[in-house]
Motif scaffolding. Structure first.
Motif, PDB file in Angstrom:
ATOM      1  N   ASP A 176      51.528  30.164   9.717  1.00 53.59           N
ATOM      2  CA  ASP A 176      52.455  31.187   9.239  1.00 53.59           C
ATOM      3  C   ASP A 176      53.182  30.647   8.017  1.00 53.59           C
ATOM      4  N   PRO A 177      52.981  31.254   6.839  1.00 55.19           N
ATOM      5  CA  PRO A 177      53.587  30.712   5.615  1.00 55.19           C
ATOM      6  C   PRO A 177      55.059  31.072   5.440  1.00 55.19           C
ATOM      7  N   SER A 178      55.670  31.801   6.382  1.00 55.24           N
ATOM      8  CA  SER A 178      57.051  32.281   6.188  1.00 55.24           C
ATOM      9  C   SER A 178      58.082  31.164   6.240  1.00 55.24           C
ATOM     10  N   ASP A 179      57.733  30.047   6.852  1.00 53.08           N
ATOM     11  CA  ASP A 179      58.641  28.905   6.932  1.00 53.08           C
ATOM     12  C   ASP A 179      59.978  29.276   7.565  1.00 53.08           C
ATOM     13  N   ARG A 180      59.940  30.039   8.641  1.00 61.65           N
ATOM     14  CA  ARG A 180      61.156  30.410   9.354  1.00 61.65           C
ATOM     15  C   ARG A 180      61.722  29.188  10.092  1.00 61.65           C
ATOM     16  N   PRO A 181      63.028  29.167  10.312  1.00 56.84           N
ATOM     17  CA  PRO A 181      63.587  28.147  11.202  1.00 56.84           C
ATOM     18  C   PRO A 181      63.016  28.329  12.611  1.00 56.84           C
ATOM     19  N   LEU A 182      62.945  27.251  13.361  1.00 58.44           N
ATOM     20  CA  LEU A 182      62.480  27.315  14.746  1.00 58.44           C
ATOM     21  C   LEU A 182      63.610  26.868  15.659  1.00 58.44           C
ATOM     22  N   LEU A 183      64.069  27.787  16.492  1.00 52.72           N
ATOM     23  CA  LEU A 183      65.128  27.505  17.451  1.00 52.72           C
ATOM     24  C   LEU A 183      64.491  27.154  18.789  1.00 52.72           C
ATOM     25  N   ALA A 184      64.677  25.909  19.243  1.00 52.70           N
ATOM     26  CA  ALA A 184      64.200  25.500  20.559  1.00 52.70           C
ATOM     27  C   ALA A 184      65.292  25.791  21.584  1.00 52.70           C
ATOM     28  N   VAL A 185      64.908  26.476  22.652  1.00 54.91           N
ATOM     29  CA  VAL A 185      65.804  26.739  23.766  1.00 54.91           C
ATOM     30  C   VAL A 185      65.306  25.891  24.935  1.00 54.91           C
ATOM     31  N   VAL A 186      66.031  24.836  25.261  1.00 48.38           N
ATOM     32  CA  VAL A 186      65.608  23.916  26.314  1.00 48.38           C
ATOM     33  C   VAL A 186      66.361  24.274  27.583  1.00 48.38           C
ATOM     34  N   THR A 187      65.617  24.515  28.660  1.00 46.70           N
ATOM     35  CA  THR A 187      66.270  24.941  29.892  1.00 46.70           C
ATOM     36  C   THR A 187      65.440  24.553  31.106  1.00 46.70           C
ATOM     37  N   ASP A 188      66.132  24.340  32.222  1.00 45.57           N
ATOM     38  CA  ASP A 188      65.456  24.179  33.504  1.00 45.57           C
ATOM     39  C   ASP A 188      65.969  25.222  34.491  1.00 45.57           C
ATOM     40  N   ARG A 189      66.651  26.248  33.968  1.00 47.98           N
ATOM     41  CA  ARG A 189      67.253  27.268  34.813  1.00 47.98           C
ATOM     42  C   ARG A 189      66.925  28.651  34.252  1.00 47.98           C
ATOM     43  N   PRO A 190      67.071  29.679  35.080  1.00 49.47           N
ATOM     44  CA  PRO A 190      66.765  31.037  34.606  1.00 49.47           C
ATOM     45  C   PRO A 190      67.676  31.432  33.448  1.00 49.47           C
ATOM     46  N   LEU A 191      67.166  32.329  32.611  1.00 46.52           N
ATOM     47  CA  LEU A 191      67.944  32.858  31.496  1.00 46.52           C
ATOM     48  C   LEU A 191      68.550  34.190  31.924  1.00 46.52           C
ATOM     49  N   HIS A 192      69.845  34.160  32.236  1.00 52.96           N
ATOM     50  CA  HIS A 192      70.547  35.376  32.627  1.00 52.96           C
ATOM     51  C   HIS A 192      71.076  36.065  31.371  1.00 52.96           C
ATOM     52  N   HIS A 193      71.788  37.178  31.555  1.00 55.56           N
ATOM     53  CA  HIS A 193      72.217  37.978  30.406  1.00 55.56           C
ATOM     54  C   HIS A 193      73.009  37.159  29.400  1.00 55.56           C
ATOM     55  N   ARG A 194      73.923  36.304  29.872  1.00 48.74           N
ATOM     56  CA  ARG A 194      74.739  35.541  28.921  1.00 48.74           C
ATOM     57  C   ARG A 194      73.874  34.693  28.009  1.00 48.74           C
ATOM     58  N   ALA A 195      72.953  33.927  28.601  1.00 45.04           N
ATOM     59  CA  ALA A 195      72.096  33.057  27.798  1.00 45.04           C
ATOM     60  C   ALA A 195      71.191  33.872  26.877  1.00 45.04           C
ATOM     61  N   LEU A 196      70.680  34.984  27.361  1.00 44.84           N
ATOM     62  CA  LEU A 196      69.801  35.813  26.530  1.00 44.84           C
ATOM     63  C   LEU A 196      70.543  36.349  25.312  1.00 44.84           C
ATOM     64  N   HIS A 197      71.787  36.779  25.507  1.00 42.81           N
ATOM     65  CA  HIS A 197      72.578  37.251  24.362  1.00 42.81           C
ATOM     66  C   HIS A 197      72.838  36.117  23.384  1.00 42.81           C
ATOM     67  N   GLN A 198      73.130  34.926  23.903  1.00 42.47           N
ATOM     68  CA  GLN A 198      73.376  33.796  23.013  1.00 42.47           C
ATOM     69  C   GLN A 198      72.128  33.447  22.211  1.00 42.47           C
ATOM     70  N   VAL A 199      70.968  33.450  22.861  1.00 45.36           N
ATOM     71  CA  VAL A 199      69.729  33.120  22.158  1.00 45.36           C
ATOM     72  C   VAL A 199      69.475  34.119  21.034  1.00 45.36           C
ATOM     73  N   ARG A 200      69.583  35.408  21.338  1.00 45.50           N
ATOM     74  CA  ARG A 200      69.325  36.427  20.305  1.00 45.50           C
ATOM     75  C   ARG A 200      70.330  36.318  19.166  1.00 45.50           C
ATOM     76  N   SER A 201      71.601  36.075  19.514  1.00 47.46           N
ATOM     77  CA  SER A 201      72.630  35.955  18.483  1.00 47.46           C
ATOM     78  C   SER A 201      72.379  34.749  17.586  1.00 47.46           C
ATOM     79  N   GLU A 202      72.050  33.603  18.174  1.00 45.07           N
ATOM     80  CA  GLU A 202      71.811  32.400  17.372  1.00 45.07           C
ATOM     81  C   GLU A 202      70.551  32.535  16.532  1.00 45.07           C
ATOM     82  N   ALA A 203      69.515  33.180  17.061  1.00 38.78           N
ATOM     83  CA  ALA A 203      68.287  33.391  16.288  1.00 38.78           C
ATOM     84  C   ALA A 203      68.560  34.292  15.086  1.00 38.78           C
ATOM     85  N   ASP A 204      69.375  35.338  15.284  1.00 41.39           N
ATOM     86  CA  ASP A 204      69.752  36.217  14.167  1.00 41.39           C
ATOM     87  C   ASP A 204      70.538  35.443  13.113  1.00 41.39           C
ATOM     88  N   ALA A 205      71.501  34.644  13.571  1.00 40.83           N
ATOM     89  CA  ALA A 205      72.351  33.901  12.635  1.00 40.83           C
ATOM     90  C   ALA A 205      71.530  32.909  11.812  1.00 40.83           C
TER      91      ALA A 205
END
Length: 527
Positions: free
Chosen positions: A145-174
């Protein structure tokens, strides 16, 4: 070609030198080995004493490179003089050859071997193997992929509930906005789970449709076996463990990392002090606005209506009693997967281990408990000490070594019963804390464990002496007899303590059944 920092393949497909001793590392050693072999670690193998001490003292290797945790290989004493080892998985399949450059000992005198490892065969052992690509494979896929987008790694050993999902989407947008891209950053979810147990991996994967469209998943095993033990919804993460995750994420090509380690998250300032090779994000806290029914950044929620997510203990209690997790807290698909992984206790496998002196009443109580469990409608198997000795451990003596082996055998059978949803009731003496802990660990890999200490005093047990064993022990006819010539280590982690002195056996049975019922493992009695 083999690089200086990467292990290479042995000539001819590699089975190791036929004269090299064979050794299967423990959970953390095996996790380290796989991360060295697949290139997630920029290291040739296991560390020397100097390297280990430098990492523990300074968070750096002797050459100055930041590195957060020691990468060590503990071996039994009989291998301390080896100059070469064939390292295998727990099933005996060769993985790598270790060329020993140093044998050193830790503060407790336990031997450690250092040296570079050479790949013999790619690993096939471990759960979710199809989701364990090497970092080089992940990086190569992104290079298409030539777009050279940043790559956000989300490291977890637990389920992603609503709070974490909102944080991931917000940080990816930012990140997408900051780096001038045409949308969100790409997301790589790194699911940390054991090699033998999927843990919460499938619950993490259940959230895939709710993550940004350019999200991929990989599974890896970070060396945190002690932290995982007995934990249900994700183990504790220390600063150095998060920093190690950052090094692994960077190897996959990540530019930023978000560690989902619980409600509070890691202390990012302390993690960054470990000098990780990428930016560890410290996301804004989010809260559920109970008035508007929305998850929002904390600063946008009226404190009077701000609601925090459920704690791990609350989640476990809801699941244990068969209650559906609330929709405001977690997506329905994640909740459904958690309910499958952690069914109501009336449908979970369970091991009840009775421990106590000979003559304490263990077997009598255990038989009564089995009858009660059976009447409740659950499948139950009794592993009584004397019966096990005849059928499962015939030929073993009563030496400490053989008694520990006997307990491990009981634990293995009980864990298999537990794995398949049954109830195992065990009534050995189980005099040693170490043996009981091993049984607990084996069982809790698949289900629940309940320890009952039948704490009848020695003088009462000896007065009963139905089999005449205490008299023989006092006369020296039975060596290493528990309570007389061999110690009984009273448990400090019993879920229930029962003293049968002056108590009718039916009362003791009723106490145990009541505790199991209160804990949710047996259905409530009608009426």
């Amino acid at each position: 070609m083999v690089s200086a920092n990467r292990p290479g393949s042995a000539p001819g497909g590699g089975v190791g030198r036929p004269d090299a001793p064979v050794f299967a590392p423990g959970p953390d050693g095996l996790a380290h080995l796989e991360l060295v072999l697949n290139g997630a670690y920029p290291l040739p193998g296991f560390m020397t004493r100097d390297e280990t001490e430098a990492v523990e003292r300074d968070g750096r290797l002797p050459d100055g490179r930041p590195w957060p945790v020691p990468v060590i290989l503990e071996v039994p004493e009989e291998l301390s003089g080896a100059d070469r080892l064939t390292l295998t998985d727990p099933e005996g399949a060769p993985l790598a050859e270790l060329g020993v450059t140093e044998c050193w000992r830790d503060g407790g005198g336990r031997p450690r071997l250092a040296g570079a490892v050479t790949l013999l065969r790619p690993p096939t052992y471990g759960v979710l193997r199809e989701l364990r690509p090497s970092p080089a494979e992940v990086r190569a896929q992104r290079e298409l992929d030539p777009s050279d987008r940043p790559l956000l790694a989300v490291v977890t050993d637990r389920p992603l509930h609503h709070r974490a999902l909102h944080q991931v989407r917000s940080e990816a947008d930012a990140l997408g906005r900051v780096h001038g891209g045409d949308g969100r950053a790409e997301v790589l979810v790194i699911v940390d789970t054991g090699l033998e147990d999927e843990g919460m991996a499938t619950a993490v994967l259940a959230a895939k449709p709710l993550l940004p469209s350019r999200t991929s998943f990989v599974v890896c095993t970070l060396p945190r076996s002690a932290d995982r033990a007995g934990d249900v919804l994700g183990g504790p993460w220390g600063t150095r463990e998060v920093a190690l995750a950052a090094h692994v994420a960077a190897a996959y090509g990540a530019t930023h990392m978000l560690a989902v380690t619980g409600a509070d998250g890691p202390d990012v300032e302390r993690v960054m002090a470990q000098r990780p090779p990428l930016t560890v994000l410290d996301p804004e806290p989010w809260r559920y606005d109970s008035r508007d029914g929305l998850w929002l950044p904390l600063t946008q929620v009226d404190p009077a209506h701000a609601r925090t997510e459920l704690t791990d203990e609350q989640v476990e209690a809801e699941l244990a009693h068969g209650r559906e997790l609330p929709a405001w807290f977690t997506p329905a698909r994640v909740g459904a997967e958690l309910a499958r992984l952690r069914p109501a206790r009336t449908r979970r496998g369970l091991t009840v281990l009775f421990t106590g002196l000979s003559g304490s009443g263990k077997s009598t109580i255990a038989r009564g408990v089995c009858d009660g469990v059976r009447r409740s409608g659950r499948s139950v198997t009794l592993l009584d000490g004397d019966v096990v000795r005849r059928m499962l451990s015939s030929g073993l003596t009563f030496s400490r070594e053989h008694r520990e082996l006997n307990i491990r055998r009981i634990g293995y059978v009980a864990s298999e019963i537990t794995r398949h949803g049954g109830v195992a009731v065990c009534a050995p003496i189980a005099p040693y804390a170490k043996g009981r802990a091993e049984v607990r660990a084996m069982v809790e890999e698949f289900g629940d464990f309940f320890l009952v200490h039948v704490a009848t005093p020695l003088e009462v047990c000896e007065a009963r002496d139905r089999k005449g064993l205490y008299a023989k022990a006092r006369a020296g006819e039975i060596p290493e007899f528990t309570g007389i010539s061999d110690p009984y280590e009273e448990p400090d982690d019993a879920d229930l303590v029962v003293d049968t002195e002056g108590m009718d056996p039916s009362e003791s049975v009723a106490r145990v059944l009541a505790a199991l019922r209160a804990g949710g493992w047996l259905p409530e009695q009608d009426g």
